[in-house]
Motif scaffolding. Structure first.
Motif, mmCIF file in Angstrom:
data_model
loop_
_atom_site.group_PDB
_atom_site.id
_atom_site.type_symbol
_atom_site.label_atom_id
_atom_site.label_comp_id
_atom_site.label_asym_id
_atom_site.label_seq_id
_atom_site.Cartn_x
_atom_site.Cartn_y
_atom_site.Cartn_z
ATOM 1 N N MET A 1 0.839 -1.198 0.000
ATOM 2 C CA MET A 1 0.000 0.000 0.000
ATOM 3 C C MET A 1 0.874 1.249 0.000
ATOM 4 N N TYR A 2 0.474 2.205 -0.796
ATOM 5 C CA TYR A 2 1.184 3.486 -0.882
ATOM 6 C C TYR A 2 0.524 4.434 0.104
ATOM 7 N N VAL A 3 1.310 4.935 1.071
ATOM 8 C CA VAL A 3 0.731 5.699 2.171
ATOM 9 C C VAL A 3 1.582 6.927 2.502
ATOM 10 N N GLN A 4 1.044 7.761 3.381
ATOM 11 C CA GLN A 4 1.771 8.914 3.900
ATOM 12 C C GLN A 4 2.591 8.462 5.111
ATOM 13 N N ILE A 5 3.885 8.738 5.095
ATOM 14 C CA ILE A 5 4.754 8.387 6.215
ATOM 15 C C ILE A 5 5.179 9.684 6.898
ATOM 16 N N PRO A 6 4.770 9.919 8.136
ATOM 17 C CA PRO A 6 5.090 11.188 8.818
ATOM 18 C C PRO A 6 6.585 11.490 8.825
ATOM 19 N N GLY A 7 6.929 12.682 8.323
ATOM 20 C CA GLY A 7 8.318 13.117 8.305
ATOM 21 C C GLY A 7 9.093 12.678 7.083
ATOM 22 N N TYR A 8 8.463 11.878 6.213
ATOM 23 C CA TYR A 8 9.143 11.350 5.024
ATOM 24 C C TYR A 8 8.244 11.527 3.799
ATOM 25 N N SER A 9 8.778 11.181 2.640
ATOM 26 C CA SER A 9 7.961 11.186 1.431
ATOM 27 C C SER A 9 6.977 10.022 1.488
ATOM 28 N N ASN B 1 5.361 6.614 0.541
ATOM 29 C CA ASN B 1 6.112 5.409 0.187
ATOM 30 C C ASN B 1 5.253 4.190 0.497
ATOM 31 N N ARG B 2 5.788 3.005 0.242
ATOM 32 C CA ARG B 2 5.089 1.795 0.638
ATOM 33 C C ARG B 2 4.980 1.731 2.162
ATOM 34 N N LEU B 3 3.924 1.084 2.640
ATOM 35 C CA LEU B 3 3.699 0.974 4.078
ATOM 36 C C LEU B 3 4.864 0.302 4.789
ATOM 37 N N ALA C 1 -6.429 5.867 10.781
ATOM 38 C CA ALA C 1 -7.066 6.299 12.034
ATOM 39 C C ALA C 1 -7.210 5.155 13.028
ATOM 40 N N ILE C 2 -6.242 4.249 13.037
ATOM 41 C CA ILE C 2 -6.256 3.104 13.947
ATOM 42 C C ILE C 2 -5.221 3.330 15.041
ATOM 43 N N ASP C 3 -5.642 3.224 16.283
ATOM 44 C CA ASP C 3 -4.733 3.388 17.411
ATOM 45 C C ASP C 3 -4.091 2.036 17.739
ATOM 46 N N LEU D 1 6.029 3.082 12.283
ATOM 47 C CA LEU D 1 5.015 2.254 11.639
ATOM 48 C C LEU D 1 3.653 2.504 12.287
ATOM 49 N N ASP D 2 3.615 2.584 13.613
ATOM 50 C CA ASP D 2 2.353 2.867 14.318
ATOM 51 C C ASP D 2 1.810 4.239 13.930
ATOM 52 N N GLU D 3 2.697 5.236 13.868
ATOM 53 C CA GLU D 3 2.276 6.588 13.497
ATOM 54 C C GLU D 3 1.721 6.605 12.076
ATOM 55 N N THR D 4 2.335 5.829 11.190
ATOM 56 C CA THR D 4 1.892 5.775 9.793
ATOM 57 C C THR D 4 0.510 5.144 9.689
ATOM 58 N N ILE D 5 0.288 4.071 10.432
ATOM 59 C CA ILE D 5 -1.020 3.405 10.422
ATOM 60 C C ILE D 5 -2.095 4.338 10.977
ATOM 61 N N GLU D 6 -1.757 5.054 12.045
ATOM 62 C CA GLU D 6 -2.729 5.975 12.640
ATOM 63 C C GLU D 6 -3.052 7.128 11.693
#
Length: 345
Positions: free
Chosen positions: A135-143, A145-147, A168-170, A159-164
């Motif tokens: 999955m192509y996602v937003q990674i906090p602090g980075y470009s 990229n893939r999950l 929106a999953i804690d 990884l937890d921050e990216t999923i959240e």
């Protein structure tokens, strides 16, 4: 002699002494049991402070092509749904299982598999939700990229921050196992029963000429179960691969249900050293109590992205790397997880 002087000289009544002795014995037993549990849980590896990769050092991988012909899009043209309120309830605990494609504890590679184990105490159910690594996602602090790049760049925390941020999953805690550990877990429970189709049998027997697997139910040891879980070029690619991983975990669960308490305690010595977590012993004990209090017959299984909630495209990263990825519809996948984990019975 004044009234009451004899009473002051009397000892405690027999019934009070009995209660005190029983209470003292219970406290000693509880303390001994608590100490025993703590010693067992102490065998689990704990995460160490890991230096995150600097944004300037981030990288992109081509990976495997999903289809021969895909629509293309540049990284800058990908549009995202706005952030959403993070799902969190006291009666639901989300633990992320991370399978790492590395046997070297010093090396942090991209996470090969990611499965959220959701324990809903109120509804008395446990669900497994696979997160597809491409999955192509937003990674906090980075470009973007893939999950699975999030784990390589910043470990469990990123990884937890990216999923959240995306779904929106804690995530309440993480448990990691590398593939050597995966094999050992399967062998420790005596192997698992898995039903194989003809394509899977052909693939596995061709790769391992000494294996004589058959179409239908097979009993797989750790090595065979790992090979089965990692099949990607049979069927619908990574979609079926994540389904196989959930089948193996469900089969392990079925085997564990039939193991005696004595054997489970012995297994702790074998299995706990293979795991790494960021959870403390108190969190693990509370989670265990919640699961043991449930009358579980089966595990529910899900996948993100869900059907009809993603696009298969080729994204060109800022350095020109072509990545064949799945861009999830964030709102649809957030709703899918929320409904199945928090709402549906």
């Amino acid at each position: 002699m004044k009234k009451g002087e004899n009473d002051k000289k009397k000892g405690l009544p027999v019934w009070a002494l009995v209660i005190l002795c029983v209470a003292a014995a219970l406290l000693v037993t509880i303390a001994a049991g608590y100490g025993y549990i703590q010693s067992k849980l102490g065998k689990i590896n704990r995460t160490q402070d890991q230096t995150a990769l600097s944004p300037e050092e981030e990288y992109f991988e081509t990976g495997e092509t999903l289809e021969e012909s895909l629509d293309t899009i540049s990284q800058e043209d990908v549009e995202w749904d706005s952030d959403a309120y993070t799902f969190s309830r006291e009666d639901v605990t989300n633990i992320l299982l991370i399978g790492q494609d590395s046997s070297d504890e010093e090396e942090r590679t991209r996470s090969d598999s990611m499965i959220i184990v959701s324990v809903n105490k109120k509804k008395g159910k446990v669900a497994l939700t696979s997160l597809m690594r491409d999955m192509y996602v937003q990674i906090p602090g980075y470009s973007d990229n893939r999950l699975n790049a999030a784990y390589a760049f910043g470990g469990m925390e990123l990884l937890d921050e990216t999923i959240e941020k995306n779904f929106a999953i804690d995530i309440d805690g993480n448990i990691e196992v590398n593939f050597d550990g995966f094999e050992a877990v399967i062998d420790a429970v005596g192997g698992v029963d898995i039903e194989l189709n003809s394509a899977e049998v052909s693939h596995l027997n061709k790769k391992h000429s000494t294996w004589h697997l058959k179409v239908g139910m097979n009993h797989l040891d750790g090595e065979k179960a790992l090979e089965y879980a990692r099949i990607r070029k049979v069927g619908d690619g990574d979609f079926e691969r994540t389904d196989r991983q959930r089948r193996v975990l469900t089969a392990v669960f079925d085997e564990m249900k039939n193991i005696s308490i004595t054997r489970l305690i012995a297994l702790a010595d074998e299995l706990f050293p293979l795991l790494t977590t960021d959870m403390d012993n108190g969190e693990i004990i509370r989670l265990g109590i919640n699961v043991l209090s449930m009358d579980l017959d089966t595990l529910e299984t899900y996948r993100i992205p869900c059907d009809d909630a993603y696009d298969e495209v080729r994204v060109f990263a800022r350095d020109g790397t072509a990545m064949d990825v799945l861009i999830p519809d964030l709102d649809l996948n957030r709703s899918y997880f929320y409904q199945n984990i928090y709402i549906n019975p």
